[in-house]
Motif scaffolding. Structure first.
Motif, PDB file in Angstrom:
ATOM      1  N   ALA A 185       0.763  -1.170  -0.012  1.00  0.00           N
ATOM      2  CA  ALA A 185       0.114   0.064   0.086  1.00  0.00           C
ATOM      3  C   ALA A 185       0.789   1.352   0.049  1.00  0.00           C
ATOM      4  CB  ALA A 185      -0.985  -0.043   1.398  1.00  0.00           C
TER       5      ALA A 185
ATOM      6  N   ASP B 137      -4.812   7.527   1.307  1.00  0.00           N
ATOM      7  CA  ASP B 137      -5.843   6.868   2.171  1.00  0.00           C
ATOM      8  C   ASP B 137      -5.442   5.369   1.942  1.00  0.00           C
ATOM      9  OD1 ASP B 137      -7.186   9.370   1.992  1.00  0.00           O
ATOM     10  OD2 ASP B 137      -8.813   8.723   0.919  1.00  0.00           O
ATOM     11  N   ARG B 138      -5.152   4.834   0.839  1.00  0.00           N
ATOM     12  CA  ARG B 138      -4.815   3.504   1.127  1.00  0.00           C
ATOM     13  C   ARG B 138      -3.726   3.062   2.040  1.00  0.00           C
ATOM     14  NH1 ARG B 138      -2.380   0.185  -4.070  1.00  0.00           N
ATOM     15  NH2 ARG B 138      -2.895   2.062  -5.379  1.00  0.00           N
ATOM     16  N   GLU B 139      -2.613   3.868   1.935  1.00  0.00           N
ATOM     17  CA  GLU B 139      -1.775   3.776   2.992  1.00  0.00           C
ATOM     18  C   GLU B 139      -2.267   3.731   4.391  1.00  0.00           C
ATOM     19  OE1 GLU B 139       2.375   6.471   4.302  1.00  0.00           O
ATOM     20  OE2 GLU B 139       1.759   6.173   2.362  1.00  0.00           O
ATOM     21  N   ARG B 140      -3.125   4.804   4.730  1.00  0.00           N
ATOM     22  CA  ARG B 140      -3.754   4.800   5.992  1.00  0.00           C
ATOM     23  C   ARG B 140      -4.542   3.790   6.424  1.00  0.00           C
ATOM     24  NH1 ARG B 140      -5.621  10.805   6.569  1.00  0.00           N
ATOM     25  NH2 ARG B 140      -6.729  10.467   4.595  1.00  0.00           N
ATOM     26  N   ARG B 141      -5.319   3.160   5.359  1.00  0.00           N
ATOM     27  CA  ARG B 141      -6.069   1.960   5.686  1.00  0.00           C
ATOM     28  C   ARG B 141      -5.338   0.593   6.024  1.00  0.00           C
ATOM     29  NH1 ARG B 141      -8.677   3.763   0.539  1.00  0.00           N
ATOM     30  NH2 ARG B 141     -10.728   5.053   1.151  1.00  0.00           N
ATOM     31  N   ALA B 142      -4.146   0.508   5.566  1.00  0.00           N
ATOM     32  CA  ALA B 142      -3.105  -0.489   5.782  1.00  0.00           C
ATOM     33  C   ALA B 142      -2.621  -0.418   7.062  1.00  0.00           C
ATOM     34  CB  ALA B 142      -2.425  -0.871   4.576  1.00  0.00           C
ATOM     35  N   HIS B 143      -2.505   0.927   7.565  1.00  0.00           N
ATOM     36  CA  HIS B 143      -1.873   1.213   8.835  1.00  0.00           C
ATOM     37  C   HIS B 143      -0.320   0.833   8.850  1.00  0.00           C
ATOM     38  CE1 HIS B 143      -5.671   1.291  10.873  1.00  0.00           C
ATOM     39  NE2 HIS B 143      -5.930   0.029  10.407  1.00  0.00           N
TER      40      HIS B 143
END
Length: 377
Positions: free
Chosen positions: A34, A181-187
């Motif tokens: 991500a 966003d994608r990076e944050r969703r993946a933590h």
């Protein structure tokens, strides 16, 4: 989140750059994938970068004499066997344990230029030694984020000069990270063992006063300005290139400061979503600065035809980022070398099929924008 060494072989089904992406995704931790592959917001700019190159059509010439043709060029007075360089990407060891050293050996072996990230997971001196000791290597440049600790920034510049780097690339389009966003969703979090080693020892940034805006009175209070660029210009003998310029007025201001080159870039769609594509911005920057500045472009370059289009629109060279990191994750240094060879071969094929003997023969008249007419007409 550790990454096992990639096999030292190229998968049989890899025949162009995008083939490496699915192999890399299968090997990497989902959070790392991500981080490496994602963009800002809805990833519209990330998508638009590739689509913009694809929307430009080629109008080839035939029956030309091409004997003795080649892809050689010069950039900032440095010779290159081809106009393809590796963009600065942070933390290569996220993709493979060999990290930046594997990338350096691969780039040097393919006579490609390399730009090392300030946020590398290997010391800049080690990368410089590995790259510059290989025969036939291309240019080696150092990417720099101007830090809040200006004295530390100058120390980084001196280290790069002493290690043999041949230019400074100042990233100017990321005073803050984008809303990825994608990076944050993946933590995603950078593992502690992959520290940004070239930034160790820097003074801690002061905390903004209570009640102040954490972005504007915190991070942005130390953001790079044109005054900082002028200060750096006066404090290094190395050529300076600004990375992340999309507006013609900014290009002109850089020109007035004596900057030697610009990288037309939107940070791979990782900072400001819905920012213009680099293919759109490039010819406008070229028109604004004329022949006085060297221009490089990145963002969505995936085919040799994309490289040819970029040169026709005014660039002297191109950068690739994600594709070589995916190749590193898939096949180590061998994969990086393979990506560079594929793109160089595709460029040569595109030149032959459009009647271009050398890069100097590439011009806007070879391009059609969505069937609306020749760009150079």
């Amino acid at each position: 989140m550790s990454v096992p060494p990639a096999p030292h072989e190229i998968p049989a089904d890899v025949v162009h750059l995008e083939d490496y992406a699915r192999h890399a995704q299968a090997r990497l931790h989902p959070a790392v994938w991500a981080y490496l592959s994602g963009g800002a917001g809805d990833e519209l700019t990330l998508t638009a970068n590739q689509q913009a190159w694809q929307s430009i059509k080629l109008l080839p010439r035939v029956l030309r004499t091409l004997h003795g043709g080649h892809t050689h060029t010069t950039l900032l007075g440095q010779s290159l066997s081809h106009p393809i360089m590796l963009a600065p990407v942070a933390s290569h060891r996220l993709a493979h344990p060999d990290g930046e050293l594997g990338v350096a050996y691969a780039a040097a072996a393919q006579e490609a230029g390399m730009i090392l990230s300030t946020q590398a997971s290997t010391r800049l001196e080690e990368v410089g030694q590995a790259f510059l000791h290989e025969p036939g290597h291309g240019p080696l440049w150092m990417q720099l984020y101007v830090q809040h600790d200006r004295a530390f920034t100058l120390e980084l510049v001196r280290r790069a000069e002493a290690a043999g780097y041949q230019a400074l690339v100042i990233t100017v389009d990321a005073p803050t990270s984008g809303a990825r966003d994608r990076e944050r969703r993946a933590h995603f979090q950078l593992p502690a063992e992959l520290a940004q080693v070239n930034l160790q020892g820097m003074a801690t940034r002061n905390t903004p006063p209570q009640g102040s805006d954490p972005l504007f009175d915190g991070l942005m209070a130390h953001a790079t300005t044109w005054d900082d660029i002028a200060w750096l210009r006066a404090n290094t003998h190395l050529p300076m290139v600004l990375k992340g310029v999309l507006h013609a007025d900014d290009a002109r201001q850089a020109q007035q400061l004596g900057i030697q080159g610009l990288i037309v870039s939107n940070h791979g769609g990782r900072t400001l979503d819905t920012a213009v594509s680099t293919a759109w911005a490039l010819p406008r920057i070229a028109d604004a600065v004329g022949q006085d500045l060297e221009l490089i472009v990145d963002g969505g370059i995936r085919r040799g035809t994309d490289v040819l289009k970029a040169l026709a629109l005014g660039a002297q060279a191109v950068l690739i980022g994600r594709p070589y990191v995916y190749a590193l994750a898939t096949s180590g240094a061998l994969g990086v070398a393979h990506v560079l060879r594929l793109l160089r071969d595709e460029l040569a094929i595109a030149m032959a099929l459009t009647g271009c003997k050398t890069l100097a023969d590439i011009h806007p008249g070879l391009l059609i924008q969505d069937g609306s007419g020749a760009i150079g007409a």
